[in-house]
Structures are given as structure tokens and as C-alpha cells.
Design a protein around this motif. Structure first.
Motif, PDB file in Angstrom:
ATOM      1  N   PRO A 150       0.981  -0.981   0.161  1.00 60.69           N
ATOM      2  CA  PRO A 150      -0.070  -0.543   0.076  1.00 60.69           C
ATOM      3  C   PRO A 150       1.029   1.434   0.297  1.00 60.69           C
ATOM      4  O   PRO A 150       2.089   0.848   1.029  1.00 60.69           O
ATOM      5  CB  PRO A 150      -0.561   0.269   1.968  1.00 60.69           C
ATOM      6  N   ASP A 151       0.576   2.275  -0.155  1.00 56.20           N
ATOM      7  CA  ASP A 151       1.135   3.895  -0.694  1.00 56.20           C
ATOM      8  C   ASP A 151       1.823   3.951   0.769  1.00 56.20           C
ATOM      9  O   ASP A 151       2.606   4.593   1.159  1.00 56.20           O
ATOM     10  CB  ASP A 151       0.664   4.960  -1.051  1.00 56.20           C
ATOM     11  N   ALA A 152       0.924   3.995   1.704  1.00 54.68           N
ATOM     12  CA  ALA A 152       1.314   4.310   3.421  1.00 54.68           C
ATOM     13  C   ALA A 152       2.677   3.674   3.180  1.00 54.68           C
ATOM     14  O   ALA A 152       3.376   4.263   4.344  1.00 54.68           O
ATOM     15  CB  ALA A 152       0.445   4.098   4.052  1.00 54.68           C
ATOM     16  N   CYS A 153       2.950   2.232   3.063  1.00 59.12           N
ATOM     17  CA  CYS A 153       3.984   1.153   3.620  1.00 59.12           C
ATOM     18  C   CYS A 153       5.971   2.720   2.789  1.00 59.12           C
ATOM     19  O   CYS A 153       6.287   2.284   3.323  1.00 59.12           O
ATOM     20  CB  CYS A 153       4.066   0.191   2.923  1.00 59.12           C
ATOM     21  N   THR A 154       5.059   3.499   1.564  1.00 60.39           N
ATOM     22  CA  THR A 154       6.290   4.318   0.961  1.00 60.39           C
ATOM     23  C   THR A 154       7.352   5.081   2.882  1.00 60.39           C
ATOM     24  O   THR A 154       8.151   5.724   2.690  1.00 60.39           O
ATOM     25  CB  THR A 154       6.246   5.470   0.602  1.00 60.39           C
ATOM     26  N   LYS A 155       6.442   5.756   3.715  1.00 61.69           N
ATOM     27  CA  LYS A 155       6.511   5.819   4.534  1.00 61.69           C
ATOM     28  C   LYS A 155       7.662   5.342   6.008  1.00 61.69           C
ATOM     29  O   LYS A 155       7.428   5.971   6.371  1.00 61.69           O
ATOM     30  CB  LYS A 155       5.502   7.093   5.188  1.00 61.69           C
ATOM     31  N   LYS A 156       6.897   3.965   5.879  1.00 64.53           N
ATOM     32  CA  LYS A 156       7.759   3.100   6.734  1.00 64.53           C
ATOM     33  C   LYS A 156       8.743   1.984   6.344  1.00 64.53           C
ATOM     34  O   LYS A 156       9.633   1.894   7.193  1.00 64.53           O
ATOM     35  CB  LYS A 156       6.136   2.134   6.818  1.00 64.53           C
ATOM     36  N   PHE A 157       9.076   2.991   4.930  1.00 67.63           N
ATOM     37  CA  PHE A 157      10.320   2.407   4.851  1.00 67.63           C
ATOM     38  C   PHE A 157      11.619   3.076   4.117  1.00 67.63           C
ATOM     39  O   PHE A 157      11.154   4.362   3.590  1.00 67.63           O
ATOM     40  CB  PHE A 157      10.655   0.554   3.693  1.00 67.63           C
ATOM     41  N   PRO A 158      12.671   3.099   4.492  1.00 63.91           N
ATOM     42  CA  PRO A 158      13.492   4.119   3.286  1.00 63.91           C
ATOM     43  C   PRO A 158      13.953   4.009   2.224  1.00 63.91           C
ATOM     44  O   PRO A 158      14.722   3.814   1.653  1.00 63.91           O
ATOM     45  CB  PRO A 158      15.198   3.501   4.295  1.00 63.91           C
ATOM     46  N   VAL A 191       1.402 -13.293  -1.044  1.00 61.19           N
ATOM     47  CA  VAL A 191       0.067 -11.859  -0.498  1.00 61.19           C
ATOM     48  C   VAL A 191       1.002 -11.933   0.974  1.00 61.19           C
ATOM     49  O   VAL A 191       0.274 -11.464   1.808  1.00 61.19           O
ATOM     50  CB  VAL A 191      -0.594 -12.111  -1.185  1.00 61.19           C
ATOM     51  N   SER A 192       1.067 -13.252   1.813  1.00 59.54           N
ATOM     52  CA  SER A 192       0.617 -13.438   3.299  1.00 59.54           C
ATOM     53  C   SER A 192       1.614 -12.983   3.559  1.00 59.54           C
ATOM     54  O   SER A 192       1.379 -12.549   4.407  1.00 59.54           O
ATOM     55  CB  SER A 192       0.584 -14.704   3.523  1.00 59.54           C
ATOM     56  N   TYR A 193       2.781 -12.663   3.060  1.00 63.41           N
ATOM     57  CA  TYR A 193       4.594 -12.311   3.729  1.00 63.41           C
ATOM     58  C   TYR A 193       3.885 -11.468   4.077  1.00 63.41           C
ATOM     59  O   TYR A 193       4.743 -10.359   4.136  1.00 63.41           O
ATOM     60  CB  TYR A 193       5.696 -12.383   3.061  1.00 63.41           C
ATOM     61  N   ALA A 194       3.438 -10.226   2.241  1.00 60.94           N
ATOM     62  CA  ALA A 194       3.684  -8.505   1.971  1.00 60.94           C
ATOM     63  C   ALA A 194       2.320  -8.106   3.351  1.00 60.94           C
ATOM     64  O   ALA A 194       2.811  -7.046   3.699  1.00 60.94           O
ATOM     65  CB  ALA A 194       3.389  -8.479   0.792  1.00 60.94           C
ATOM     66  N   SER A 195       1.374  -8.582   3.708  1.00 64.68           N
ATOM     67  CA  SER A 195       0.381  -8.424   3.780  1.00 64.68           C
ATOM     68  C   SER A 195       0.621  -7.854   5.500  1.00 64.68           C
ATOM     69  O   SER A 195       0.686  -7.471   6.115  1.00 64.68           O
ATOM     70  CB  SER A 195      -0.761  -8.557   3.805  1.00 64.68           C
ATOM     71  N   THR A 196       1.328  -9.593   5.953  1.00 70.40           N
ATOM     72  CA  THR A 196       2.179  -9.828   7.470  1.00 70.40           C
ATOM     73  C   THR A 196       2.605  -8.357   7.817  1.00 70.40           C
ATOM     74  O   THR A 196       3.245  -8.118   8.216  1.00 70.40           O
ATOM     75  CB  THR A 196       2.037 -11.156   7.727  1.00 70.40           C
ATOM     76  N   MET A 197       3.287  -8.224   6.174  1.00 73.90           N
ATOM     77  CA  MET A 197       5.125  -7.376   6.466  1.00 73.90           C
ATOM     78  C   MET A 197       4.298  -5.643   7.451  1.00 73.90           C
ATOM     79  O   MET A 197       4.314  -4.641   7.839  1.00 73.90           O
ATOM     80  CB  MET A 197       5.423  -7.218   5.894  1.00 73.90           C
ATOM     81  N   ALA A 198       3.077  -5.630   6.290  1.00 75.56           N
ATOM     82  CA  ALA A 198       2.497  -4.448   6.223  1.00 75.56           C
ATOM     83  C   ALA A 198       1.428  -4.265   7.337  1.00 75.56           C
ATOM     84  O   ALA A 198       1.684  -2.840   7.641  1.00 75.56           O
ATOM     85  CB  ALA A 198       1.693  -3.861   4.722  1.00 75.56           C
ATOM     86  N   GLU A 199       0.975  -4.932   7.451  1.00 79.33           N
ATOM     87  CA  GLU A 199       0.618  -4.826   8.643  1.00 79.33           C
ATOM     88  C   GLU A 199       1.828  -4.910  10.248  1.00 79.33           C
ATOM     89  O   GLU A 199       1.545  -4.055  10.875  1.00 79.33           O
ATOM     90  CB  GLU A 199      -0.620  -6.256   9.027  1.00 79.33           C
ATOM     91  N   LEU A 200       2.616  -5.497  10.271  1.00 81.85           N
ATOM     92  CA  LEU A 200       3.449  -5.066  11.714  1.00 81.85           C
ATOM     93  C   LEU A 200       4.227  -3.906  10.901  1.00 81.85           C
ATOM     94  O   LEU A 200       4.589  -3.026  12.049  1.00 81.85           O
ATOM     95  CB  LEU A 200       4.666  -6.251  11.556  1.00 81.85           C
ATOM     96  N   LYS A 201       4.296  -3.441   9.869  1.00 80.66           N
ATOM     97  CA  LYS A 201       5.023  -1.694   9.744  1.00 80.66           C
ATOM     98  C   LYS A 201       4.684  -0.605  10.197  1.00 80.66           C
ATOM     99  O   LYS A 201       4.045   0.578  10.048  1.00 80.66           O
ATOM    100  CB  LYS A 201       5.721  -1.840   8.550  1.00 80.66           C
ATOM    101  N   CYS A 203       1.490   0.174   7.690  1.00 79.80           N
ATOM    102  CA  CYS A 203       1.344   0.605   7.109  1.00 79.80           C
ATOM    103  C   CYS A 203      -0.008  -0.525   6.613  1.00 79.80           C
ATOM    104  O   CYS A 203      -0.539  -0.478   4.974  1.00 79.80           O
ATOM    105  CB  CYS A 203       1.446   1.239   5.915  1.00 79.80           C
ATOM    106  N   GLY A 204      -0.217  -1.294   6.543  1.00 80.04           N
ATOM    107  CA  GLY A 204      -1.390  -2.547   6.154  1.00 80.04           C
ATOM    108  C   GLY A 204      -3.107  -1.934   5.666  1.00 80.04           C
ATOM    109  O   GLY A 204      -3.298  -0.593   6.086  1.00 80.04           O
ATOM    110  N   THR A 205      -3.409  -2.476   5.812  1.00 84.61           N
ATOM    111  CA  THR A 205      -4.706  -2.108   5.125  1.00 84.61           C
ATOM    112  C   THR A 205      -6.021  -2.844   5.011  1.00 84.61           C
ATOM    113  O   THR A 205      -5.661  -4.374   4.614  1.00 84.61           O
ATOM    114  CB  THR A 205      -5.704  -1.302   3.206  1.00 84.61           C
ATOM    115  N   LYS A 206      -7.438  -3.204   4.665  1.00 80.92           N
ATOM    116  CA  LYS A 206      -8.418  -3.881   4.748  1.00 80.92           C
ATOM    117  C   LYS A 206      -8.403  -4.921   3.604  1.00 80.92           C
ATOM    118  O   LYS A 206      -8.390  -6.216   3.681  1.00 80.92           O
ATOM    119  CB  LYS A 206      -9.787  -3.844   5.225  1.00 80.92           C
TER     120      LYS A 206
END
Length: 367
Positions: A150-158, A191-201, A203-206
Motif C-alpha cells: 500500500p502507498d502508506a508503506c512508502t513512509k514506513k521504509f527508507p 501476499v501472506s508475507y507482504a500483508s503481514t509485513m504491512a500490518e507489522l509496519k 501500513c496495512g489495509t483491509k
């Protein structure tokens, strides 16, 4: 007992108790260190790799080897090597599967891989790859796939404001040494790996989930004289064109991401792709698609189309990607495009008109 004797005994008791506490402390530290070293990681790869993700790839078998984890940026967010900075690699997690294959999950700021990228491609790309579906910006092919976070993840990563993606590659299945899992299994792990990463960072979305059917690879079928690529009234070939019959391979859905490749031997390792027609409504892809690069590739056309309140990116790839010395199958695809299909500008306009009707908006003026 005299006072000196009492004081001596008290000192002895204090010393014994102190020694006991020290020994207990040392023993506890050693026991904790031993247990910590022997204990398995409670969450593999910082918690991003779950049992669910592994189960998609392991066929229900237990994975014995602990996943390996590599971080390519330091605590300040700076890249630890020039190579990692050039590639945009942020982290990698690898796991050995029961069949001996190695699954590598790579998180990166560089996303220009796959069929929906910011530069023109050879038409054959769309014959091997299939979109993820579920309104996700991603794709799968044999043994490899990628998804944009998700776009919000750009702020959670360098990422310096660049989009972030997760790529899953099976080293041996990708090159054909072992059977590849099905596209749904590959997409499920990715998607399991990516969505879990986004949630823990944070920046995940429903909606960042697989919510529908994952498209399999396209199965070639004969190209009809009319209604080509499943588009009502679309005719791709020249009138009375002579030569071997052409096939089409359609994958995905126009309400998400869709593509149709026309050519010969489309299910082989070296497809002769004469043209690819592409539609996608994924906003991340639309925002970053670089139509300016078309000036260096005469065979690509692209346009934004709005139908029934949705914005689509429509792409035509005519023949091979511009190259000085293309391989034989690409050269043959270019020849098919030039001799069997309509001239590229006419073909592009006819595709747009048919696509607009199929999507629920009016045809182009004069058509």
C-alpha cells in the motif's frame, strides 16, 4: 560464644550467601544463553514469514530449516552496500522447501519488474505473466511473483518516496528444474508475507488481501475472425491475410487487470507474440506508468480511458520490444505483427473502441 567468634561466623554466612547468589546468577545467565541459542525463532524473518505462507509452498510438509534473514539497510535507514542501493533491496528472507527449492522473499524499493511497469515491454511478457487479481498491483509467472505494498508503506521504509514491493522467487522452479506451485499457491505465499509485513509496519489495509480467484496462466485458443480477445466487434487481422492460424491468450478481468496476447506458440518457452493488448485499473500502476518512454519504442501505445467512473490504462504492444538484435522468436513475432495484423495505428484505435464498448462507455468518435 565470644563476640569475635560471633562476628567471624556472621562474616562467613554473608560470604557464603554472596557466593551462592553469584553462582546462581552466573548459572542463570549461562542457562538463559543456552536456552536462547537452542530455542527456535518465535517469528521467522521478523514475523513476516508465517506458517500460512510456508504451507502454501511446502505442500503440507514440515519445513525443517530455519529461514535466513538479511537486512540491507542499517538502523538509520542507510543502505549498507552500493549494490543494495542500486537494486533498492531492503531485506530478504530465504527458506529451503521440502523439495529442495529455495523460496526467496525480497523487499525492494525498485518495482520495475513484471508486465505492469513504467516502461514498454516485449509483447511476449504478457503471455507468461498473469495479474494477481483482487485489486492488487502485482503478477505471477512460473515460480515468481511480485506485489506492490500500500502507498502508506512508502513512509514506513527508507524508500525515498518510491513504491515498495515484495517479490517471491523460487530459484529452481523459476528456471524449470523442479515443478512450480500453482499460481494460487504462489500468490497465497506472496501476499501472506507482504500483508503481514504491512500490518507489522503499520501500513496495512483491509483490502490488501487475496479476496478473489487468482488467475492462472493464459491458455492459448484460436483467434476468431470477430470478437477477438473477447472484445465485441474487435477484428485484429488484416482482411484476407495469408499464413498460419493465429492464437490468442486472454488472462485476468477488465474490472481489475487484463491482457490478451495474439501470436503463435504462445504456451512455449519462446512465444511468437505479434501483439499484446492490456487494460488495468490499478491506481498505483496508472500513476507510475511512464508514457514518456514510448518515444524510444515505436511499437508501444498507451492511453488513459475513463469508463463508468473507473480510470483504465490501455496499452498496445505491437510486435517485439525495440532491439537491435532480437532473438528469433521475437523477430518472428514482429514479422507476424507486420504481415498478419492491421497497421499499428489502426489496430490501436480499433482496440480502444472495442475496449470502451466492453467497459461500458461510448465508442471513439467516428467508429
Amino acid at each position: 560464644m565470644s563476640d569475635p567468634e560471633r562476628r567471624t561466623n556472621r562474616r562467613a554466612v554473608v560470604i557464603i550467601l554472596a557466593l551462592a547468589l553469584v553462582c546462581a546468577s552466573i548459572g542463570g545467565v549461562l542457562l538463559w544463553a543456552t536456552r536462547d541459542e537452542a530455542a527456535p525463532e518465535p517469528h521467522a524473518c521478523q514475523g513476516y514469514l508465517t506458517d500460512e505462507a510456508i504451507s502454501f509452498l511446502a505442500g503440507g510438509k514440515e519445513v525443517d530449516d530455519d529461514p535466513s534473514w538479511t537486512q540491507y539497510v542499517d538502523d538509520s535507514g542507510a543502505f549498507e552496500s552500493h549494490a543494495a542501493e542500486v537494486l533498492g533491496d531492503l531485506s530478504r528472507c530465504g527458506v529451503i522447501l521440502p523439495n529442495g527449492d529455495i523460496a526467496e522473499f525480497t523487499t525492494s524499493t525498485v518495482w520495475d519488474v513484471g508486465p505492469y511497469q513504467s516502461a514498454p515491454l516485449d509483447a511476449s511478457w504478457y503471455g507468461h505473466a498473469a495479474p494477481l487479481g483482487s485489486a492488487l498491483g502485482g503478477w505471477t509467472e512460473r515460480g515468481r511473483g511480485a506485489v506492490l505494498l500500500p502507498d502508506a508503506c512508502t513512509k514506513k521504509f527508507p524508500s525515498q518516496g518510491k513504491p515498495v514491493q515484495v517479490t517471491l522467487k523460487l530459484r529452481h522452479a523459476y528456471i524449470g528444474d523442479v515443478p512450480a506451485p500453482s499460481r494460487p499457491e504462489l500468490a497465497g505465499a506472496l501476499v501472506s508475507y507482504a500483508s503481514t509485513m504491512a500490518e507489522l509496519k503499520g501500513c496495512g489495509t483491509k483490502g490488501f488481501r487475496l479476496s478473489g480467484v487468482v488467475p492462472e496462466a493464459a491458455s492459448p485458443e484460436s483467434l476468431p475472425d470477430r470478437d477477438g480477445c473477447g472484445l465485441p466487434g474487435f477484428v485484429a487481422t488484416r482482411p484476407q491475410s495469408a499464413g498460419p492460424a493465429l492464437d490468442q491468450a486472454v488472462v485476468g478481468s477488465a474490472g481489475d487487470s487484463w491482457s490478451c496476447v495474439v501470436g503463435r506458440e504462445l504456451d512455449g518457452e519462446e512465444p511468437q507474440a505479434a501483439a499484446a493488448f492490456v487494460l488495468t485499473t490499478h491506481q498505483q500502476i496508472i500513476e507510475r506508468y511512464d508514457r514518456a518512454t514510448h518515444r524510444d519504442n515505436e511499437n508501444t501505445r498507451a492511453e488513459l480511458v475513463t469508463c463508468a467512473g473507473k480510470e483504465y490504462l490501455a496499452i498496445l504492444v505491437f510486435g517485439a520490444e525495440d532491439a537491435e538484435d532480437p532473438p528469433p522468436h521475437m523477430e518472428q513475432g514482429q514479422k507476424l505483427a507486420e504481415t498478419r495484423l492491421k497497421p499499428k495505428e489502426e489496430l490501436y484505435q480499433d482496440f480502444l473502441a472495442a475496449a470502451k464498448i466492453s467497459l461500458g462507455c461510448s465508442a471513439a468518435p467516428g467508429r
